[in-house]
Design a protein around this motif. Structure first.
Motif, PDB file in Angstrom:
ATOM      1  N   HIS A 192       0.317  15.211 -11.521  1.00 23.03           N
ATOM      2  CA  HIS A 192       0.084  15.341 -12.969  1.00 23.03           C
ATOM      3  C   HIS A 192      -1.373  15.667 -13.287  1.00 23.03           C
ATOM      4  O   HIS A 192      -1.661  16.361 -14.260  1.00 23.03           O
ATOM      5  CB  HIS A 192       0.520  14.068 -13.710  1.00 23.03           C
ATOM      6  N   GLU A 193      -2.293  15.163 -12.459  1.00 27.55           N
ATOM      7  CA  GLU A 193      -3.729  15.415 -12.665  1.00 27.55           C
ATOM      8  C   GLU A 193      -4.192  16.735 -12.039  1.00 27.55           C
ATOM      9  O   GLU A 193      -5.335  17.128 -12.219  1.00 27.55           O
ATOM     10  CB  GLU A 193      -4.546  14.269 -12.053  1.00 27.55           C
ATOM     11  N   SER A 245     -12.019  11.174  -3.739  1.00 29.16           N
ATOM     12  CA  SER A 245     -10.907  10.721  -2.903  1.00 29.16           C
ATOM     13  C   SER A 245      -9.612  10.825  -3.713  1.00 29.16           C
ATOM     14  O   SER A 245      -9.620  11.235  -4.865  1.00 29.16           O
ATOM     15  CB  SER A 245     -11.147   9.282  -2.432  1.00 29.16           C
ATOM     16  N   VAL A 246      -8.511  10.420  -3.111  1.00 30.77           N
ATOM     17  CA  VAL A 246      -7.206  10.567  -3.767  1.00 30.77           C
ATOM     18  C   VAL A 246      -7.087   9.795  -5.078  1.00 30.77           C
ATOM     19  O   VAL A 246      -6.259  10.133  -5.916  1.00 30.77           O
ATOM     20  CB  VAL A 246      -6.033  10.183  -2.830  1.00 30.77           C
ATOM     21  N   ASN A 247      -7.910   8.779  -5.270  1.00 32.37           N
ATOM     22  CA  ASN A 247      -7.826   8.042  -6.536  1.00 32.37           C
ATOM     23  C   ASN A 247      -8.756   8.618  -7.605  1.00 32.37           C
ATOM     24  O   ASN A 247      -8.880   8.065  -8.685  1.00 32.37           O
ATOM     25  CB  ASN A 247      -8.076   6.547  -6.333  1.00 32.37           C
ATOM     26  N   ALA A 257       3.156   6.111  -5.622  1.00 33.21           N
ATOM     27  CA  ALA A 257       2.901   6.220  -7.066  1.00 33.21           C
ATOM     28  C   ALA A 257       1.680   7.094  -7.328  1.00 33.21           C
ATOM     29  O   ALA A 257       1.664   7.908  -8.268  1.00 33.21           O
ATOM     30  CB  ALA A 257       2.707   4.832  -7.665  1.00 33.21           C
ATOM     31  N   ARG A 258       0.660   6.965  -6.495  1.00 32.36           N
ATOM     32  CA  ARG A 258      -0.567   7.748  -6.690  1.00 32.36           C
ATOM     33  C   ARG A 258      -0.336   9.240  -6.454  1.00 32.36           C
ATOM     34  O   ARG A 258      -0.914  10.077  -7.151  1.00 32.36           O
ATOM     35  CB  ARG A 258      -1.682   7.228  -5.776  1.00 32.36           C
ATOM     36  N   LEU A 265       0.828  -1.199   0.000  1.00 28.00           N
ATOM     37  CA  LEU A 265       0.000   0.000   0.000  1.00 28.00           C
ATOM     38  C   LEU A 265       0.867   1.255   0.000  1.00 28.00           C
ATOM     39  O   LEU A 265       0.580   2.208  -0.734  1.00 28.00           O
ATOM     40  CB  LEU A 265      -0.946   0.014   1.198  1.00 28.00           C
ATOM     41  N   SER A 266       1.920   1.265   0.789  1.00 26.91           N
ATOM     42  CA  SER A 266       2.817   2.426   0.839  1.00 26.91           C
ATOM     43  C   SER A 266       3.404   2.723  -0.536  1.00 26.91           C
ATOM     44  O   SER A 266       3.487   3.882  -0.947  1.00 26.91           O
ATOM     45  CB  SER A 266       3.944   2.190   1.845  1.00 26.91           C
TER      46      SER A 266
END
Length: 194
Positions: free
Chosen positions: A45-46, A142-144, A38-39, A32-33
């Motif tokens: 970039h987003e 959310s973050v994703n 990576a996220r 997960l870390s």
């Protein structure tokens, strides 16, 4: 507790779904870390910023989820601090208005008999979010880039003794309650589930 804070971070949308309850010694914590790192790069970039995620609706979702897991009263201190820092209007009374009627869904110590690792292996926070989906704001991000509801729609419960359904909760109306009186004129909190 640390586990309540991890659940707060996930319920407010600030970490990847399913990570809040992973036991410290479980190798999935390291995975997960790596995924979170990576996220974060993708978010840059987003142009997805904390201010896009930390909205009033996201805070309201977190209050309801905290109530359903029987989360710590320290949650209030941390959430109010974050809200103040980001500029979201949040008050002590909001915790009572939004969370006091929420049923307890998680049979977790000190309110219940199971440990945090049991909660994770039963399906974790995504199961609770799925059970509460009819009460949560669906248009938060959310973050994703997806909402809590979207992130949890496929969550599966593997032990209903650990995570109850909304219809048959561990305890009715178990969220944090704000009380006021001559001893605590500005308010104090109690946790009925404990």
């Amino acid at each position: 507790t640390a586990s309540t804070m991890a659940c707060m971070v996930e319920s407010i949308g600030m970490t990847l779904s399913g990570g809040a309850a992973i036991p410290a010694a479980d190798s999935r914590r390291k995975v997960l870390s790596h995924m979170v790192g990576a996220r974060i790069v993708e978010m840059v970039h987003e142009d997805l910023k904390m201010s896009d995620i930390l909205t009033r609706k996201a805070f309201e979702n977190a209050i309801k989820v905290n109530a359903a897991i029987g989360g710590s009263t320290n949650f209030i201190i941390h959430l109010l601090a974050i809200a103040g820092r980001i500029g979201v209007d949040l008050e002590l009374d909001d915790f009572d208005k939004l969370g006091s009627d929420i049923p307890l869904l998680v049979n977790l110590m000190p309110s219940g008999k199971y440990l945090m690792e049991d909660f994770y292996y039963a399906g974790g926070l995504p199961v609770v979010i799925k059970e509460l989906s009819h009460l949560l704001h669906k248009d938060t991000v959310s973050v994703n880039g997806q909402s809590l509801i979207e992130n949890s729609k496929d969550a599966e419960c593997f032990n209903r003794d650990v995570i109850a359904t909304y219809e048959k909760p561990v305890q009715e109306k178990a969220g944090i309650t704000v009380v006021k009186g001559n001893i605590c004129e500005e308010g104090a909190v109690i946790k009925p589930s404990a």
